[in-house]
Enzyme design. Sequence first.
Site, PDB file in Angstrom:
ATOM      1  CG  ASP A  15      -2.007   1.009   1.188  1.00 44.35           C
ATOM      2  OD1 ASP A  15      -2.160   1.656   0.135  1.00 44.35           O
ATOM      3  OD2 ASP A  15      -2.723   1.161   2.191  1.00 44.35           O
ATOM      4  CG  ASP A 109      -3.398   3.847  -3.475  1.00 44.31           C
ATOM      5  OD1 ASP A 109      -4.272   3.038  -3.836  1.00 44.31           O
ATOM      6  OD2 ASP A 109      -3.570   4.645  -2.542  1.00 44.31           O
ATOM      7  CD  GLU A 110      -5.579  -0.857  -1.528  1.00 48.52           C
ATOM      8  OE1 GLU A 110      -5.254  -1.622  -0.597  1.00 48.52           O
ATOM      9  OE2 GLU A 110      -6.608  -0.152  -1.507  1.00 48.52           O
TER      10      GLU A 110
END
Length: 361
Positions: A15, A109-110
């Site tokens: 993350d 983003d993860e």
Amino acid sequence: MMKLAPPFRKIIHVDMDAFYASVEELDNPTLVGVPLAVGGNEIRGVISAANYEARKFGVRSAMTGALAKKLCPDLIFVPPRFSRYKEISKQIREIFYEYTDLVEPLSLDEAYLDVTINKKGNPSASLIAQEIRQKIYDNLGLRASAGISINKFIAKVASDINKPNGQKTINPEEVCLFLEKLPVEKFYGVGKVTAAKMHSQGFFTGKDLKQHSLEHLTTLFGKSGSHYYHIVRGVHKSEVKPNRIRKSIAAERTFNENISSEIYMLERLNVIAKELEKRMQHSQTKGKTITLKIKYSDFTQQTRSKTASDFMQTQEEFMPLVKDLLFQEKLSNSVRLLGISFTNLDTEKKEPVWVQLQFEF
């Protein structure tokens, strides 16, 4: 204490830390160290992300810009640049693929990575996560956090423990005790309403849930009861799906001023429809169900949907349905946001086959 039986998978959840804001700081070093919000402004609009300096004042994503400015008078707003975030996200994903092809992105983003078997032949998932985080920083100048454990759920919870710029491993022998101590709010699928219901029943931690039978939890929570029963025992069989099928495609806009005229709304919807068509064509996707999203000036939200007999992709095909939905019933207030989305996509017809190998942790 119950012990989980091997074989165990090795799952990493990576993350990125304050991703949008961190990219803005990367590209504009003068923003480093000052409270920063991506999206919105001090008059209206909703924040997409905030850096950690802003979070110290209580500024959070999905908060109105006006409230954020009130909490943090020195807050700086910058407009989002999603094309740039996608560009960086792609570079991060390439780093993941150096270690495994079993990568399941959740957002820009993860992502989940299954490194049970990996391209480096490294038996330690914790060392792989550390190496990936370091490589992201060395190559891109961005920080990431990670969680490592035997399944996706625990890895995702673990990634939040040592944020920012940290990681946490929950080893197989630690899983049961970790889950027993975990607040019910942290369990996947437990929102505010369900958490309140659990509290009213005396469930505050995983251990509280674990005291009750499958039948009792099912009686209280329906089908979700079975999910809670198994997950609190470390049983979560969802595999990392590298070819996750997309279920929806959407485009929306928040306006600088509230709109009351349906004619003006139709003009805005044509612009949104053009963007949605581009996204549909880029993903080589068609859909049958079109949904109009309306957010009013008082922040209440309404959706209206219609399903066509054939798959659609172009603005010419689906805009008549959008127009019908807009005029379907009288609007209850002025409007601050409009959006159009496609579901029931043609991608849902495809049935990929997943192969998952399992070895000892």
